[in-house]
Write a protein that holds these residues in place. Structure first.
Motif, mmCIF file in Angstrom:
data_model
loop_
_atom_site.group_PDB
_atom_site.id
_atom_site.type_symbol
_atom_site.label_atom_id
_atom_site.label_comp_id
_atom_site.label_asym_id
_atom_site.label_seq_id
_atom_site.Cartn_x
_atom_site.Cartn_y
_atom_site.Cartn_z
ATOM 1 N N HIS A 81 0.913 -1.148 0.186
ATOM 2 C CA HIS A 81 0.006 -0.140 -0.162
ATOM 3 C C HIS A 81 1.089 0.929 0.077
ATOM 4 O O HIS A 81 2.047 1.301 0.622
ATOM 5 C CB HIS A 81 -1.039 -0.364 1.546
ATOM 6 C CG HIS A 81 -1.834 1.152 1.318
ATOM 7 N ND1 HIS A 81 -1.560 2.482 1.333
ATOM 8 C CD2 HIS A 81 -3.363 1.093 0.594
ATOM 9 C CE1 HIS A 81 -2.814 3.242 1.228
ATOM 10 N NE2 HIS A 81 -3.710 1.474 1.082
ATOM 11 N N ASN A 83 1.008 4.036 1.612
ATOM 12 C CA ASN A 83 0.885 5.057 2.451
ATOM 13 C C ASN A 83 1.109 3.791 3.690
ATOM 14 O O ASN A 83 0.736 3.913 5.352
ATOM 15 C CB ASN A 83 -0.476 5.120 3.054
ATOM 16 C CG ASN A 83 -0.854 6.580 1.949
ATOM 17 O OD1 ASN A 83 -1.812 6.313 1.405
ATOM 18 N ND2 ASN A 83 0.203 7.184 1.453
ATOM 19 N N ILE A 84 1.974 2.222 3.989
ATOM 20 C CA ILE A 84 2.508 1.788 4.487
ATOM 21 C C ILE A 84 4.053 1.220 4.825
ATOM 22 O O ILE A 84 4.243 0.842 2.526
ATOM 23 C CB ILE A 84 1.325 0.462 4.230
ATOM 24 C CG1 ILE A 84 0.040 0.200 5.267
ATOM 25 C CG2 ILE A 84 2.291 -0.818 5.530
ATOM 26 C CD1 ILE A 84 -0.521 -0.446 4.879
ATOM 27 N N HIS A 134 -4.811 9.641 4.237
ATOM 28 C CA HIS A 134 -3.579 8.709 3.954
ATOM 29 C C HIS A 134 -3.833 7.745 5.029
ATOM 30 O O HIS A 134 -3.445 6.121 4.462
ATOM 31 C CB HIS A 134 -2.593 8.979 3.468
ATOM 32 C CG HIS A 134 -2.045 9.932 2.231
ATOM 33 N ND1 HIS A 134 -1.296 10.805 1.554
ATOM 34 C CD2 HIS A 134 -2.890 10.026 1.551
ATOM 35 C CE1 HIS A 134 -1.076 11.190 1.061
ATOM 36 N NE2 HIS A 134 -1.955 10.769 0.420
ATOM 37 N N ALA A 138 -4.982 3.376 4.956
ATOM 38 C CA ALA A 138 -3.846 2.445 4.743
ATOM 39 C C ALA A 138 -4.642 1.583 6.515
ATOM 40 O O ALA A 138 -4.243 0.360 5.883
ATOM 41 C CB ALA A 138 -2.819 3.031 5.469
ATOM 42 N N TYR A 141 -6.855 -0.723 4.764
ATOM 43 C CA TYR A 141 -6.278 -1.585 4.009
ATOM 44 C C TYR A 141 -5.869 -3.060 4.568
ATOM 45 O O TYR A 141 -5.653 -3.708 4.442
ATOM 46 C CB TYR A 141 -4.985 -1.084 3.251
ATOM 47 C CG TYR A 141 -4.393 -2.682 2.298
ATOM 48 C CD1 TYR A 141 -4.396 -2.753 1.242
ATOM 49 C CD2 TYR A 141 -3.029 -2.583 2.955
ATOM 50 C CE1 TYR A 141 -3.404 -4.239 1.197
ATOM 51 C CE2 TYR A 141 -1.829 -3.400 2.914
ATOM 52 C CZ TYR A 141 -2.628 -3.768 1.333
ATOM 53 O OH TYR A 141 -1.826 -5.609 0.892
ATOM 54 N N VAL A 193 3.057 8.321 5.244
ATOM 55 C CA VAL A 193 3.588 6.184 5.708
ATOM 56 C C VAL A 193 3.197 6.115 6.716
ATOM 57 O O VAL A 193 4.080 7.202 7.934
ATOM 58 C CB VAL A 193 4.940 6.810 5.054
ATOM 59 C CG1 VAL A 193 5.022 4.341 5.333
ATOM 60 C CG2 VAL A 193 4.869 7.041 3.624
ATOM 61 N N GLY A 362 -4.441 -0.606 -2.460
ATOM 62 C CA GLY A 362 -3.549 -1.414 -1.747
ATOM 63 C C GLY A 362 -3.438 -2.410 -2.683
ATOM 64 O O GLY A 362 -4.169 -2.001 -4.024
#
Length: 382
Positions: A81, A83-84, A134, A138, A141, A193, A362
């Protein structure tokens, strides 16, 4: 495994394969097992497409730490993903007697949100809204993969885009709600993130639970007290002394617990008020004086402003000063009753977030009501 001039020497148990794959550049900080190093991918390394990486050590001194390290690696290895944080590689230490692993992560060139909050307080609403989108994308997901983060807080969210080349951008873009700030956000300058999966846990759903978001199970309760859901704090067991960390507890905890932590995180970055404080009293008290800078505060201000010019007033807001959609989202995520709390996957459709189709995605569908796609590595469930 020698060291060139200007490059930090490797730790004693630095794996030879890591030196063949990456060129050490400088020390970023200290980890549980040693240094965290910034490194550059060597041309012959085909394991990663990223030019710069962060390599950290993970301690494995006990059986519990070993299981935790293996779980973190197993979980991150299956996540994809934007933002991970990305896991790129993992190495055994050079010595057979060493107790640890070296993990290669994507390098995030920016501060964590905790540093920004300490520097100037509440972020500008345009940036805060982007971070909310974001973060919710994240975590939605994660929940679609059956993963609970269990330690969502500002310190575990990094912000990319605070630099232009080697120089830090104007701090007004981060703490201001002006048109200039909105334009910077709209142009895609920033990216949040989610990091630090040391406490993350994968769960197995029964077939009829695959599309649910309120599954609870009994497990070790971890995280930070004031960002943790009330049902977690109230039901903990086997804790000798109360403190801010919840690292030795057992509680009924589930996906809906992460939702509360997301709400508490958003509340702090939007208001500047730490969780656990009375918002009105805190704002009234701290607006009257200019807060003194801590060493961490002055260092960050020096970096951002090109020279420390403070002390700065900390920007604070009460919930009454926020747009109604913002307060509605926060209160819905922080609903004390978990059965009535807004789930993170539901939060994607909130009017302030904009809907699933407007968010980053993701490798699996994480929209509201979708089925869970569980992880495959059995180590993720230990």
């Amino acid at each position: 495994m020698g060291s060139k001039e200007g490059i930090p020497p490797p730790p004693p148990d630095w794996p030879q394969q890591a030196d063949e794959d990456y060129e050490r550049i400088r020390v970023l900080g200290a980890g549980a097992f040693g240094q965290v190093l910034l490194a550059k991918r060597r041309p012959q390394n085909s394991h990663s497409a990223e030019k710069y990486v962060a390599i950290k050590g993970v301690s494995i001194l006990t059986e519990h730490e070993g299981a935790t390290a293996e779980r973190e690696i197993a979980i991150l290895s299956e996540l994809s993903h934007p933002n991970i944080i990305k896991l790129l590689d993992a190495y055994e230490p050079a010595s057979n007697t060493a107790k640890g692993r070296y993990i290669v992560m994507s390098y995030i060139n920016g501060p964590d949100l905790g540093e920004l909050l300490e520097a100037r307080g509440a972020l500008g609403l345009p940036l805060a809204q982007l971070i909310a989108r974001h973060l919710i994308s994240a975590v939605a997901y994660l929940h679609a993969r059956g993963v609970i983060h269990r330690d969502i807080k500002p310190d575990n969210i990094m912000l990319e885009g605070c630099k232009e080349g080697k120089k830090w951008i104007s701090d007004d873009l981060m703490w201001n709600s002006s048109k200039t700030s909105s334009k910077a956000v709209e142009q895609g300058r920033f990216k949040a993130v989610l990091c630090d999966f040391g406490f993350a846990r994968a769960i197995l759903f029964k077939q009829h639970e695959r599309n649910q978001s309120r599954v609870n199970l009994r497990m070790s309760a971890v995280g930070t007290k004031f960002f943790a859901a009330p049902e977690l704090v109230e039901n903990v067991c086997n804790k000798d002394e109360p403190d801010e960390a919840l690292t030795q507890c057992v509680s009924n905890y589930g996906l809906i617990g992460d939702a509360y932590s997301v709400g508490a995180t958003l509340s702090e970055i939007i208001t500047g008020v730490p969780p656990g404080k009375d918002p009105v009293a805190y704002v009234e008290s701290n607006r009257k004086t200019t807060q003194k800078s801590s060493s961490r505060f002055s260092k960050l201000c020096h970096i951002l402003s090109g020279g420390y010019k403070g002390p700065y007033d900390i920007q604070l807001r009460t919930h009454e000063e926020l747009p109604k959609p913002v307060t509605n989202l926060i209160s819905s995520l922080m609903e004390p009753d978990p059965s009535s709390r807004l789930s993170v996957r539901e939060a994607q459709d909130h009017e302030w977030i904009g809907g699933y189709d407007a968010l980053e995605h993701g490798d699996v569908d994480a929209r509201r009501g979708g089925e869970c796609v569980p992880l495959q590595n059995i180590a993720a469930f230990k």
